[in-house]
Scaffold this active site. Structure first.
Site, PDB file in Angstrom:
ATOM      1  N   TYR A 142       0.824  -1.207   0.000  1.00  0.00           N
ATOM      2  CA  TYR A 142       0.000   0.000   0.000  1.00  0.00           C
ATOM      3  C   TYR A 142       0.859   1.258   0.000  1.00  0.00           C
ATOM      4  O   TYR A 142       0.431   2.305  -0.484  1.00  0.00           O
ATOM      5  CB  TYR A 142      -0.903   0.044   1.236  1.00  0.00           C
ATOM      6  CG  TYR A 142      -2.205  -0.705   1.091  1.00  0.00           C
ATOM      7  CD1 TYR A 142      -2.220  -2.074   0.863  1.00  0.00           C
ATOM      8  CD2 TYR A 142      -3.420  -0.043   1.187  1.00  0.00           C
ATOM      9  CE1 TYR A 142      -3.411  -2.761   0.740  1.00  0.00           C
ATOM     10  CE2 TYR A 142      -4.615  -0.732   1.066  1.00  0.00           C
ATOM     11  CZ  TYR A 142      -4.602  -2.082   0.841  1.00  0.00           C
ATOM     12  OH  TYR A 142      -5.785  -2.748   0.720  1.00  0.00           O
ATOM     13  N   LYS A 193       2.990 -15.680   1.921  1.00  0.00           N
ATOM     14  CA  LYS A 193       3.243 -16.433   0.683  1.00  0.00           C
ATOM     15  C   LYS A 193       4.754 -16.660   0.603  1.00  0.00           C
ATOM     16  O   LYS A 193       5.433 -16.237  -0.343  1.00  0.00           O
ATOM     17  CB  LYS A 193       2.698 -15.639  -0.515  1.00  0.00           C
ATOM     18  CG  LYS A 193       2.740 -16.372  -1.850  1.00  0.00           C
ATOM     19  CD  LYS A 193       1.662 -17.417  -2.056  1.00  0.00           C
ATOM     20  CE  LYS A 193       1.936 -18.242  -3.305  1.00  0.00           C
ATOM     21  NZ  LYS A 193       0.960 -19.324  -3.523  1.00  0.00           N
ATOM     22  N   ASP A 225      -3.057 -18.502  -0.321  1.00  0.00           N
ATOM     23  CA  ASP A 225      -4.019 -19.179  -1.194  1.00  0.00           C
ATOM     24  C   ASP A 225      -4.746 -20.268  -0.414  1.00  0.00           C
ATOM     25  O   ASP A 225      -5.964 -20.428  -0.515  1.00  0.00           O
ATOM     26  CB  ASP A 225      -3.360 -19.720  -2.471  1.00  0.00           C
ATOM     27  CG  ASP A 225      -2.054 -20.454  -2.235  1.00  0.00           C
ATOM     28  OD1 ASP A 225      -1.373 -20.202  -1.211  1.00  0.00           O
ATOM     29  OD2 ASP A 225      -1.679 -21.298  -3.070  1.00  0.00           O
ATOM     30  N   ASP A 249      -6.434  -7.225   3.666  1.00  0.00           N
ATOM     31  CA  ASP A 249      -7.565  -6.583   2.988  1.00  0.00           C
ATOM     32  C   ASP A 249      -8.473  -7.648   2.377  1.00  0.00           C
ATOM     33  O   ASP A 249      -9.696  -7.631   2.564  1.00  0.00           O
ATOM     34  CB  ASP A 249      -7.013  -5.650   1.894  1.00  0.00           C
ATOM     35  CG  ASP A 249      -8.110  -4.939   1.126  1.00  0.00           C
ATOM     36  OD1 ASP A 249      -9.024  -4.406   1.772  1.00  0.00           O
ATOM     37  OD2 ASP A 249      -8.049  -4.912  -0.117  1.00  0.00           O
ATOM     38  N   ASP A 253     -12.128  -9.265   4.235  1.00  0.00           N
ATOM     39  CA  ASP A 253     -13.408  -9.125   3.540  1.00  0.00           C
ATOM     40  C   ASP A 253     -14.032 -10.490   3.290  1.00  0.00           C
ATOM     41  O   ASP A 253     -15.244 -10.669   3.435  1.00  0.00           O
ATOM     42  CB  ASP A 253     -13.219  -8.374   2.211  1.00  0.00           C
ATOM     43  CG  ASP A 253     -13.402  -6.876   2.392  1.00  0.00           C
ATOM     44  OD1 ASP A 253     -13.384  -6.409   3.540  1.00  0.00           O
ATOM     45  OD2 ASP A 253     -13.563  -6.169   1.389  1.00  0.00           O
TER      46      ASP A 253
HETATM   47  C1  LIG Z   1     -11.091   1.597   0.527  1.00  0.00           C
HETATM   48  C2  LIG Z   1      -9.811   0.795   0.478  1.00  0.00           C
HETATM   49  C3  LIG Z   1      -8.670   1.654   0.039  1.00  0.00           C
HETATM   50  C4  LIG Z   1      -9.538   0.099   1.799  1.00  0.00           C
HETATM   51  C5  LIG Z   1      -8.273  -0.749   1.768  1.00  0.00           C
HETATM   52  O1  LIG Z   1      -7.951  -1.407   0.783  1.00  0.00           O
HETATM   53  O2  LIG Z   1      -7.557  -0.755   2.783  1.00  0.00           O
HETATM   54  C6  LIG Z   1     -10.678  -0.816   2.228  1.00  0.00           C
HETATM   55  O3  LIG Z   1     -10.850  -1.854   1.328  1.00  0.00           O
HETATM   56  C7  LIG Z   1     -10.392  -1.355   3.598  1.00  0.00           C
HETATM   57  O4  LIG Z   1     -10.164  -2.563   3.727  1.00  0.00           O
HETATM   58  O5  LIG Z   1     -10.369  -0.563   4.560  1.00  0.00           O
HETATM   59  C1  LIG Z   2       2.981 -23.888  -5.309  1.00  0.00           C
HETATM   60  C2  LIG Z   2       2.791 -22.416  -5.558  1.00  0.00           C
HETATM   61  C3  LIG Z   2       4.115 -21.762  -5.772  1.00  0.00           C
HETATM   62  C4  LIG Z   2       1.828 -22.148  -6.701  1.00  0.00           C
HETATM   63  C5  LIG Z   2       1.620 -20.663  -6.954  1.00  0.00           C
HETATM   64  O1  LIG Z   2       1.545 -19.858  -6.023  1.00  0.00           O
HETATM   65  O2  LIG Z   2       1.506 -20.292  -8.122  1.00  0.00           O
HETATM   66  C6  LIG Z   2       0.462 -22.779  -6.465  1.00  0.00           C
HETATM   67  O3  LIG Z   2      -0.153 -22.220  -5.351  1.00  0.00           O
HETATM   68  C7  LIG Z   2      -0.391 -22.595  -7.687  1.00  0.00           C
HETATM   69  O4  LIG Z   2      -1.379 -21.857  -7.617  1.00  0.00           O
HETATM   70  O5  LIG Z   2      -0.074 -23.173  -8.726  1.00  0.00           O
END
Ligand SMILES: CC(C)[C@H](C(=O)O)[C@@H](O)C(=O)O
Ligand SMILES: CC(C)[C@H](C(=O)O)[C@@H](O)C(=O)O
Lengths: 358, 358
Positions: A142, A193, A225, A249, A253
């Site tokens: 950010y 990650k 992921d 973020d 959510d």
């Molecule tokens: C509005 C946006 C910039 C903000 C962020 O990404 O931090 C919101 O999504 C949050 O999570 O407070």
């Molecule tokens: C294993 C990992 C590095 C890989 C990635 O992050 O791309 C996997 O999560 C995918 O989505 O294929």
């Protein structure tokens, strides 16, 4: 009597409605515990753009900075969507976070038994979910430099953003997370990650190194992921989650939608010193603004977080939390959490019902 | 008769089991359509580390590069989890993606009517979900420079990763996505974080500029945090999604869990020319490896994608897809998708049942 200065930043859309309701609740809960509040209401976001041409006027920032705690409504709306980046309402949030140095964003995601049906997840998966996401809020991609859009040697546009974390930034958010987990069920999951990103490798190393200072907290690590999957597969496995700004973020959510009641969820943003910033995690909902339809509970619960985390007034906070449960138990519901058999109310009436129970 | 060279990279954990089953299915479906395959099986990932000390041996890369298409099983396992970054099995995936230049990763997430109960989402939310996530795979924060862990002027460690996209990288993945949407329901949602990240601002600008060339496709934009919510709130709203490498990693895993059957989902990674890379999206599942418990359907469906997207052999691909539905209709289920009333089978038997129906 204790006196506190509270900066109220209603902002845009439904912001003013929910702040006005939450203010009354805060005032009553405080006064029953011998607290007095001096409220200072200031424009922010689109409201400030319309008034004085910038999203965060200097007077607003000063009032916020000098307060004991800040309660914010919501920011943004269609009207300003086409503005250039530095004239967008959301910029107020960035400046506030950055300049108040509130690096720790606490986002609870809980499924109240009264509202378990609001989730799109099956009942047995959703019920009992109770987690706290601790998101790093003033660093990472950010704010990292370099950033911008430049032209490369082929005359082609290139967009750059930089994910960057210094050790001390990781350590301080990790400490908040360990402390948070310690006061909850003692489980901390750090999400990164680290199989791909060097910034995550350092993140994992620093978090791991701190674990020995918190032997009562069980630390685990998860790739982002996988975390996005596990939140859906079995959200109950999580107690406290700590993660960087952008992953926080996204995951917070996602977690909030799992509860099915994004209109219910508060947040706290805290620094090492100075006032904390408290706000509902929902947006400004311009489509229902001014119609007395908004759910004020997220803002009311943000006021409870303000009392608890911002002022250390746990008793007054508990009064508010209990009053919200009470209003729900009596069957009062705004449209977003309504289900047949309950009593549909507007923003003001919901506020009055909570107020009665405080 | 048409002949194709297929590189088989079984990899680790359940990889060898699912590849051996999928190979038979591929062979039969091909031969019924007059296709012959020369298979070349090569070590990759942990298997290659154990054998020759590197995750992607040169001979393996050469065989892959010279093939017409590559079918990969799975990579990784506890055994190598403590290896240094460049000696981790996953590095094979990076090198393969980067050096084969397969920038477009297609990840379908569909809920088959037979398996709607496997989702943790309510039936009415999950049923009918059918989306394709188009993830950029060779750029962004996965490969951007500078990256690494350095020491700053305070003598403190700093971790850096760089999200970077050049215009042509955005354009080529956007074109794949528009073409994909055109062949589906004509709706494309581009996911970014253009309210915060400059790399996303350029992304949105380029994708928007291309839209006029695809007047039959309806383009929309969504912020990644909102997308993470909407996938849970109402996944049916999505047809085709296009996004960057890291957001695609997170959202495609989230979407796959929404289907409840990650053991069912295939993927294709395609470049401008040269062989494509086809693999199930699940991992190597070391806990069930070698026990004939794995679900081979994701790899079998990856073989179908290999035929369709890699070789342009749509008829043979259709044979495989239909055979999978057939086996499911007959009630055959591996453990991961089993529900009472069905027939629990192992990896091999599931393979034989599909084979019968090809
Ligand atoms: C509005 C946006 C910039 C903000 C962020 O990404 O931090 C919101 O999504 C949050 O999570 O407070
Ligand atoms: C294993 C990992 C590095 C890989 C990635 O992050 O791309 C996997 O999560 C995918 O989505 O294929």
């Amino acid at each position: 009597k204790k006196r506190y200065n509270i900066a109220l930043l209603p902002g845009d859309g439904i912001g003013p409605e929910v702040i006005s309701v939450a203010k009354n609740v805060l005032q009553k809960a405080g006064s029953l515990e011998g607290l007095e509040f001096d409220f200072k209401e200031m424009p922010v976001g689109g409201a400030a753009l319309d008034l004085v041409g910038v999203p965060l006027p200097e007077e607003t920032f000063t009032a916020a900075k000098l307060s004991d705690a800040i309660l914010l409504g919501a920011i943004g709306g269609y009207k300003w969507d086409k503005n250039e980046k530095h004239l967008r309402p959301e910029m107020a949030l960035f400046y506030l976070r950055r300049d108040l140095k509130v690096f720790a964003n606490l986002r609870p995601a809980t499924v109240l038994p009264q509202l378990v049906d609001a989730s799109t997840l099956k009942k047995e998966v959703a019920e009992g979910v109770d987690m706290m996401i601790v998101r790093e809020l003033t660093g990472g991609i950010y704010f990292g430099e370099p950033r911008g859009i430049t032209i490369n040697e082929n005359g082609e546009e290139v967009g750059v953003s930089t994910e960057i974390y210094a050790a001390h930034e990781i350590d301080r958010i990790a400490r908040v997370a360990f402390e948070t987990a310690r006061k909850r069920r003692g489980k901390l999951c750090s999400v990164d990650k680290a199989n791909v990103l060097d910034a995550s490798i350092l993140w994992r190393k620093r978090v791991t190194a701190l674990a020995s200072e918190y032997p009562d907290v069980e630390l685990s690590h998860m790739y982002v992921d996988n975390a996005a999957m596990q939140l859906i597969r079995d959200p109950k496995q999580f107690d406290t989650i700590v993660t960087n700004n952008i992953f926080g973020d996204i995951l917070s959510d996602e977690a909030s939608m799992i509860t099915g009641s994004i209109g219910m969820l508060p947040s706290a943003s805290l620094g090492e010193s100075g006032p904390g910033l408290f706000e509902p995690i929902h947006g400004s909902a311009p489509d229902i603004a001014g119609q007395d339809k908004a759910n004020p509970l997220a803002t009311i619960l943000s006021a409870a977080m303000l009392l608890k985390y911002g002022l250390g007034e746990e008793k007054a906070a508990k009064r508010i939390e209990d009053a919200v449960v009470d209003a729900l138990n009596k069957g009062f519901r705004t449209g977003d959490i309504y289900s047949p058999g309950n009593k549909l109310v507007g923003c003001k009436e919901m506020g009055e019902e909570v107020l009665k129970s405080v």
